[in-house]
Every structure is written in structure tokens, then in C-alpha cells.
Design a protein around this motif. Structure first.
Motif, PDB file in Angstrom:
ATOM      1  N   HIS A  83       0.841  -1.205   0.000  1.00 14.69           N
ATOM      2  CA  HIS A  83       0.000   0.000   0.000  1.00 14.69           C
ATOM      3  C   HIS A  83       0.873   1.251   0.000  1.00 14.69           C
ATOM      4  CE1 HIS A  83      -4.005   1.732   0.682  1.00 14.69           C
ATOM      5  NE2 HIS A  83      -3.423   2.617   1.459  1.00 14.69           N
ATOM      6  N   ASN A  84       1.917   1.242   0.804  1.00 13.59           N
ATOM      7  CA  ASN A  84       2.830   2.372   0.887  1.00 13.59           C
ATOM      8  C   ASN A  84       3.605   2.567  -0.423  1.00 13.59           C
ATOM      9  OD1 ASN A  84       3.658   4.383   2.865  1.00 13.59           O
ATOM     10  ND2 ASN A  84       5.699   3.495   2.691  1.00 13.59           N
ATOM     11  N   ILE A  85       4.035   1.458  -1.023  1.00 13.37           N
ATOM     12  CA  ILE A  85       4.761   1.521  -2.296  1.00 13.37           C
ATOM     13  C   ILE A  85       3.877   2.128  -3.389  1.00 13.37           C
ATOM     14  CG2 ILE A  85       5.801   0.134  -4.134  1.00 13.37           C
ATOM     15  CD1 ILE A  85       6.616  -1.879  -1.923  1.00 13.37           C
ATOM     16  N   ILE A  86       2.630   1.665  -3.456  1.00 20.33           N
ATOM     17  CA  ILE A  86       1.714   2.149  -4.491  1.00 20.33           C
ATOM     18  C   ILE A  86       1.396   3.624  -4.286  1.00 20.33           C
ATOM     19  CG2 ILE A  86      -0.641   1.931  -5.374  1.00 20.33           C
ATOM     20  CD1 ILE A  86      -0.403  -1.086  -4.821  1.00 20.33           C
ATOM     21  N   GLN A  87       1.173   4.023  -3.032  1.00 22.60           N
ATOM     22  CA  GLN A  87       0.879   5.427  -2.757  1.00 22.60           C
ATOM     23  C   GLN A  87       2.002   6.332  -3.242  1.00 22.60           C
ATOM     24  OE1 GLN A  87       0.212   5.199   1.496  1.00 22.60           O
ATOM     25  NE2 GLN A  87      -1.962   5.584   1.252  1.00 22.60           N
ATOM     26  N   ASP A  88       3.239   5.889  -3.103  1.00 19.24           N
ATOM     27  CA  ASP A  88       4.365   6.727  -3.497  1.00 19.24           C
ATOM     28  C   ASP A  88       4.591   6.734  -5.001  1.00 19.24           C
ATOM     29  OD1 ASP A  88       6.916   8.233  -2.557  1.00 19.24           O
ATOM     30  OD2 ASP A  88       7.670   6.717  -3.942  1.00 19.24           O
ATOM     31  N   ARG A  89       4.316   5.631  -5.665  1.00 18.76           N
ATOM     32  CA  ARG A  89       4.665   5.505  -7.074  1.00 18.76           C
ATOM     33  C   ARG A  89       3.581   6.006  -8.025  1.00 18.76           C
ATOM     34  NH1 ARG A  89       8.589   1.580  -8.941  1.00 18.76           N
ATOM     35  NH2 ARG A  89      10.104   1.254  -7.279  1.00 18.76           N
ATOM     36  N   VAL A  90       2.332   5.913  -7.620  1.00 15.32           N
ATOM     37  CA  VAL A  90       1.248   6.281  -8.537  1.00 15.32           C
ATOM     38  C   VAL A  90       1.035   7.795  -8.519  1.00 15.32           C
ATOM     39  CG1 VAL A  90      -1.202   5.999  -9.081  1.00 15.32           C
ATOM     40  CG2 VAL A  90       0.131   4.051  -8.219  1.00 15.32           C
ATOM     41  N   GLU A  91       1.050   8.400  -9.704  1.00 17.24           N
ATOM     42  CA  GLU A  91       0.883   9.847  -9.831  1.00 17.24           C
ATOM     43  C   GLU A  91      -0.503  10.262  -9.356  1.00 17.24           C
ATOM     44  OE1 GLU A  91       3.265   7.675 -12.659  1.00 17.24           O
ATOM     45  OE2 GLU A  91       1.091   7.797 -12.473  1.00 17.24           O
ATOM     46  N   ASN A  92      -0.603  11.495  -8.851  1.00 16.47           N
ATOM     47  CA  ASN A  92      -1.895  11.926  -8.302  1.00 16.47           C
ATOM     48  C   ASN A  92      -2.997  11.961  -9.348  1.00 16.47           C
ATOM     49  OD1 ASN A  92      -1.032  14.162  -9.694  1.00 16.47           O
ATOM     50  ND2 ASN A  92      -1.291  15.602  -8.014  1.00 16.47           N
ATOM     51  N   SER A  93      -2.655  12.160 -10.601  1.00 12.87           N
ATOM     52  CA  SER A  93      -3.675  12.193 -11.646  1.00 12.87           C
ATOM     53  C   SER A  93      -4.130  10.797 -12.066  1.00 12.87           C
ATOM     54  CB  SER A  93      -3.147  12.936 -12.882  1.00 12.87           C
ATOM     55  OG  SER A  93      -1.984  12.304 -13.374  1.00 12.87           O
ATOM     56  N   ASN A  94      -3.444   9.763 -11.565  1.00 14.81           N
ATOM     57  CA  ASN A  94      -3.771   8.379 -11.947  1.00 14.81           C
ATOM     58  C   ASN A  94      -4.250   7.528 -10.780  1.00 14.81           C
ATOM     59  OD1 ASN A  94      -2.996   8.785 -14.610  1.00 14.81           O
ATOM     60  ND2 ASN A  94      -0.878   8.220 -14.216  1.00 14.81           N
ATOM     61  N   ARG A  95      -4.368   8.109  -9.598  1.00 13.02           N
ATOM     62  CA  ARG A  95      -4.658   7.295  -8.414  1.00 13.02           C
ATOM     63  C   ARG A  95      -5.976   6.549  -8.543  1.00 13.02           C
ATOM     64  NH1 ARG A  95      -3.039  12.221  -4.488  1.00 13.02           N
ATOM     65  NH2 ARG A  95      -0.775  12.034  -4.673  1.00 13.02           N
ATOM     66  N   GLY A  96      -7.007   7.235  -8.993  1.00 12.30           N
ATOM     67  CA  GLY A  96      -8.308   6.587  -9.113  1.00 12.30           C
ATOM     68  C   GLY A  96      -8.301   5.483 -10.152  1.00 12.30           C
ATOM     69  N   ALA A  97      -7.756   5.767 -11.335  1.00 13.66           N
ATOM     70  CA  ALA A  97      -7.741   4.779 -12.415  1.00 13.66           C
ATOM     71  C   ALA A  97      -6.926   3.550 -12.029  1.00 13.66           C
ATOM     72  CB  ALA A  97      -7.165   5.407 -13.689  1.00 13.66           C
ATOM     73  N   PHE A  98      -5.752   3.774 -11.444  1.00 13.07           N
ATOM     74  CA  PHE A  98      -4.903   2.645 -11.043  1.00 13.07           C
ATOM     75  C   PHE A  98      -5.589   1.813  -9.963  1.00 13.07           C
ATOM     76  CE2 PHE A  98      -1.755   0.478  -8.516  1.00 13.07           C
ATOM     77  CZ  PHE A  98      -0.840   0.005  -9.446  1.00 13.07           C
ATOM     78  N   SER A  99      -6.098   2.473  -8.932  1.00  8.33           N
ATOM     79  CA  SER A  99      -6.655   1.757  -7.782  1.00  8.33           C
ATOM     80  C   SER A  99      -7.921   0.998  -8.129  1.00  8.33           C
ATOM     81  CB  SER A  99      -6.928   2.742  -6.644  1.00  8.33           C
ATOM     82  OG  SER A  99      -5.735   3.352  -6.211  1.00  8.33           O
ATOM     83  N   THR A 100      -8.745   1.550  -9.007  1.00  8.82           N
ATOM     84  CA  THR A 100      -9.969   0.838  -9.375  1.00  8.82           C
ATOM     85  C   THR A 100      -9.663  -0.338 -10.304  1.00  8.82           C
ATOM     86  OG1 THR A 100     -10.319   2.543 -11.076  1.00  8.82           O
ATOM     87  CG2 THR A 100     -11.565   2.743  -9.026  1.00  8.82           C
ATOM     88  N   ALA A 101      -8.679  -0.190 -11.182  1.00  9.17           N
ATOM     89  CA  ALA A 101      -8.259  -1.337 -11.995  1.00  9.17           C
ATOM     90  C   ALA A 101      -7.692  -2.427 -11.100  1.00  9.17           C
ATOM     91  CB  ALA A 101      -7.215  -0.893 -13.025  1.00  9.17           C
ATOM     92  N   GLU A 102      -6.925  -2.022 -10.096  1.00  7.97           N
ATOM     93  CA  GLU A 102      -6.382  -2.971  -9.122  1.00  7.97           C
ATOM     94  C   GLU A 102      -7.519  -3.686  -8.386  1.00  7.97           C
ATOM     95  OE1 GLU A 102      -3.061  -2.635  -5.624  1.00  7.97           O
ATOM     96  OE2 GLU A 102      -4.774  -1.264  -5.506  1.00  7.97           O
TER      97      GLU A 102
END
Length: 486
Positions: free
Chosen positions: A414-433
């Protein structure tokens, strides 16, 4: 003057190098940049507690309510659960688009209102079915009403997903900007709330349902509606007090695809990404393949996918393993004690993980924890197959100990993903996940549908071990890629 960690300075000077860093490792001499007050954190945690609490009560209670309407069959429950999973898989891209492009406060408030309305109307319809059509399961009115209940179940699932991703993957990151230890601590607090609700919510609604199912339905409806205003006010206070939350997500001229890390592979996708968002329709942005493509090409894909493998499991104290233990002769009291001890072990992981992340860093903490989980489950399953006098106890102890590794790995990733995913992509990445996680969870249900007899439970157990080993290999591949690029 605000002090910044070496990682933060380095990433700003060299953006291409930023993804290679481990945000969990921080210099102890560097001061935290977080200015969050305890009252802000408390309000965020209370808001999240109310959301998680009502979701857990309704999730477990709905099973009890459906069984009371049509006892002796799992048909309604199976259709209901399948619809919730499918809703999360199909409509997650739209949820991600809303998170990435909507006002943060509006997004969370919509999730609160949507979830509460869905629960309240569902309870009203279930009360109607119980009072008028309990013995008339084939009437058109029963089928139509149950169809609406299933539809509302999907709405509730999506609203809970919207709230959870917004808070844990977006708000927490913005609130703890440049404060990796503070973020790890807040992540652990939120996960502690989730696990507490997971333990106490079902227990409470089960006790009320044992007294009266009708009372339990009214209790669920009342609890959901009564907490909506408090949750909305608390989350608005957090939004008003934390200025970074009012900062709009970056809307780059390119689409939400990360640049290829090596060579020119993926250049065709990058060319497509450079088209202006205004040239595409809303539907174009929320089609599933776009968020899935973003997810699969992202630098955070491998750790996330490793965690997805862990969703394929029958070795947890969920309904399937509980039924298996009861079939082996374990008493309900012993199962209840084991489940309680397992939950305590999971809660302990939320205290261990911030320490592990601070000492080892997120990358190594995740590697150690997933190895621990694999070893514990391997020993537990080995005990079971050896068939010794303590074969059931060995399996149960192995599963309980493995839960510590699971949740430390969860928080580290969770910490790794929070740091690596750009703020403009957080929703798209997390919902695909989330969609991928639901697919793996559905596959685990299919395994126990195929091997439904207690005597065949050994095969889903072995499949679970295989999935965990694949998770270890996937995460090892991620660690190798990080070391190769550093």
C-alpha cells in the motif's frame, strides 16, 4: 525552513529516478514535514470508521437477511455476492475517472450519500420481501423486488469502493505529503479500523439477528442513516483544514499512461496518450481496457499484482474454511476462538508494519512479510497432509501466523503504491487494481464450487499455496527490476 528527506530532493532533481526509491526508508535525522493536528487525523479516522462499520454490518447482515427470506438454499446469497463482485469489476473504471477528475470533497460526499441510500432502500425492500413474499419465491413481484435488491447491492459496493479508494489512496497521500513515516502510521491506523470493523460489525449484527431478523434489518437501516450526517461533517472538516486537499489533481496534457521505462517499447501507446483529453468522450476515458492498460504498464504493477495473487485463498477464517473445520469435527466454540485469535494477529500486524517499514523500508518489509506468510502456510498445510494427531491444530496455527505476514505485506505494498502512482492516476490505477483483486477472489470461490465436498478441500488448499508462491515470484521479479534500475 522546511526540511525535506533526501528521497524527496532527489526525486525532484531527477524525476526519472524517483520510481526507484523506497519511500519507507527515511533518514532519522530528517524532521517530519507533516503539520496535521491530532483532531484532523481523528476526524478522518472517525469518518472512515463509520464508512467501514456500516459496510461490514450490511455486507454480513445481508447474507443473514437473504437466508431468512429463503432458507435451505444458497441461491439468493450466491446471486447477490456474484452481482457485487461483477459490479466492482465492470464499473471500476468509471469510479476511477470520477476520483481522478472530480472535486475531492464532492467525490467522498457522493460515496457517503450513495452508500447510505442504497443500504436504507435495500433494507426496506428486504423487509417487504420478508413480510409479504417469504413463501412465494416464484412470483413476478418477488423476482423484480429481489432484482432491485441485487442492483442496490452493486451500488453499495461501488460507493464503498469509491470512498475507500478516495480516502486511502488519495486523501492520505495528500495529507502526509513528504512525510513517509507519518503516512505509514496513518495507513496502519486506517487498516486497524478496517480489521476492527471486520471483527465487531458481523458479531454485533449476528447477535441482533439472533434476537430478531426484523429488528436487525431496522437496526442496519437506522445505523446507516444516522451516521451519514456525522461522517459528512467530519470529512468536510478534514477537507477544510488540510489545504493540500483543495489542490486539484494534475491534469497533464498527455493521457494517464506512464512513459515506458526501457527502450521505445510502448511508444504507440504513448503517442495515443498524447492526445488531448478533450478530444475523447467520457465513455472513451472510462472503458475498462484503458485503466487496465494503465495498471499493467505502471511501475507499481508488479507489487500490486503480487498482492492480487493473495486474494485467491481459502486459508483464512472465512465461511469456507469455517465450514471445513466444522466438517472435520472442530466445535463452533473452537472455531470462534480461532477466528478471534486470527483477528488479534491481524491487528498486531498494524502495529508491526510501521516499525518494519521504518527499519527496513517498504520494499524489504514487503519481501520479508510475504516470505513469512508463505512459510507459515506451507508448514500448516504440511501438518495437515502428514495426518498426525495435531494435523488440524497445525493447520489452524499456520493460518493464524500467516495473517501477520499478509497484513504487513498489505500495508507495505500500500505504501509503495501510494508513493509511485501519480496523483492524476490514483483513481484509475486503484480501481483497476480492485477489479483484478475481485477476479482473483471470484476464482477462489469457483475453486470451492468445483471442489465442494469437505474431503476435496485439500485441492483448493494446494491451489492457495500455488497462488502464494506465484505472489512471491512476482514480488521477487519486482525487487530484481528495482535493483537493476538503481
Amino acid at each position: 525552513m522546511t526540511l525535506q528527506s533526501p528521497e524527496t530532493i532527489s526525486s525532484r532533481q531527477d524525476p526519472e529516478r524517483a520510481p526507484l526509491l523506497d519511500p519507507g526508508r527515511t533518514d532519522p535525522q530528517v524532521k517530519s514535514t507533516s503539520s496535521l493536528s491530532s483532531s484532523v487525523i481523528s476526524r478522518l479516522c472517525i469518518s472512515h470508521f463509520l464508512s467501514a462499520w456500516n459496510s461490514r454490518i450490511f455486507e454480513f447482515g445481508s447474507v443473514l437477511f437473504l437466508v431468512s427470506i429463503w432458507p435451505g438454499t444458497l441461491t439468493l446469497v450466491s446471486i447477490y455476492a456474484l452481482a457485487r463482485c461483477l459490479a466492482a469489476i465492470v464499473f471500476s473504471p468509471a469510479i476511477g475517472h470520477f476520483i481522478d477528475h472530480g472535486n475531492r470533497l464532492v467525490v467522498v460526499q457522493v460515496s457517503i450519500i450513495g452508500q447510505r441510500v442504497a443500504v436504507a432502500v435495500s433494507c426496506a425492500l428486504l423487509l417487504f420481501l420478508r413480510s409479504r413474499h417469504r413463501d412465494d419465491h416464484e412470483s413476478p413481484l418477488f423476482m423484480v423486488t429481489f432484482g432491485f435488491v441485487v442492483l442496490l447491492a452493486g451500488v453499495e459496493k461501488l460507493c464503498h469502493l469509491l470512498n475507500s479508494i478516495s480516502v486511502t489512496r488519495d486523501w492520505v497521500v495528500e495529507m502526509t505529503e513528504n512525510d513517509a513515516p507519518g503516512r505509514a502510521h496513518l495507513n496502519a491506523q486506517i487498516r486497524r479500523i478496517d480489521l476492527t470493523c471486520k471483527l465487531l460489525g458481523p458479531l454485533l449484527i449476528a447477535l441482533v439477528d439472533q434476537y430478531s431478523t426484523v429488528v436487525a434489518l431496522w437496526f442496519t437501516m437506522g445505523s446507516s442513516l444516522a451516521s451519514a450526517l456525522t461522517e459528512s461533517l467530519f470529512i468536510k472538516t478534514v477537507y477544510d483544514r488540510v489545504t493540500t486537499l483543495r489542490r486539484k489533481p494534475q491534469q497533464p496534457s498527455t493521457e494517464s499512461f506512464p512513459a515506458p521505462e526501457q527502450g521505445d517499447t510502448g511508444s504507440e501507446n504513448l503517442d495515443q496518450a498524447k492526445q488531448s483529453p478533450s478530444s475523447s468522450s467520457y465513455l472513451h476515458h472510462v472503458l475498462p481496457w484503458r485503466s487496465v492498460l494503465l495498471y499493467a504498464q505502471h511501475s507499481a504493477f508488479l507489487p500490486s499484482f503480487a498482492y492480487a495473487f493473495l486474494q485467491f485463498t481459502v486459508l483464512s477464517f472465512s465461511g469456507r474454511m469455517v465450514a471445513f473445520l466444522l466438517a472435520l469435527g472442530y466445535s463452533p466454540f473452537a472455531v470462534g476462538i480461532s477466528r478471534t485469535v486470527s483477528t488479534i494477529a491481524e491487528l498486531s500486524a498494524t502495529f508491526v508494519s510501521p516499525i518494519a517499514i521504518r527499519k527496513l523500508g517498504s520494499l524489504k518489509a514487503a519481501a520479508v512479510s510475504i516470505t513469512w506468510e508463505a512459510v507459515c502456510l506451507t508448514v500448516g498445510v504440511a501438518y495437515f497432509f502428514l495426518g498426525s494427531h495435531f494435523f488440524i491444530t497445525g493447520l489452524v496455527v499456520g493460518v493464524i501466523l500467516s495473517r501477520i505476514g499478509l497484513w504487513v505485506f498489505d500495508l507495505s505494498v500500500h505504501n509503495i503504491i501510494q508513493d509511485r502512482v501519480e496523483n492524476s492516476n490514483r483513481g484509475a490505477f486503484s480501481t483497476a487494481e480492485a477489479s483484478v483483486h475481485n477476479i482473483f477472489e471470484m476464482m477462489s470461490y469457483i475453486s470451492t464450487i468445483i471442489f465442494s465436498e469437505p474431503a476435496d478441500f485439500k485441492w483448493p488448499m494446494l491451489m492457495t499455496l500455488g497462488s502464494i508462491y506465484l505472489a512471491c515470484l512476482t514480488y521477487a521479479r519486482f525487487m530484481m527490476s528495482v535493483e537493476a534500475q538503481s
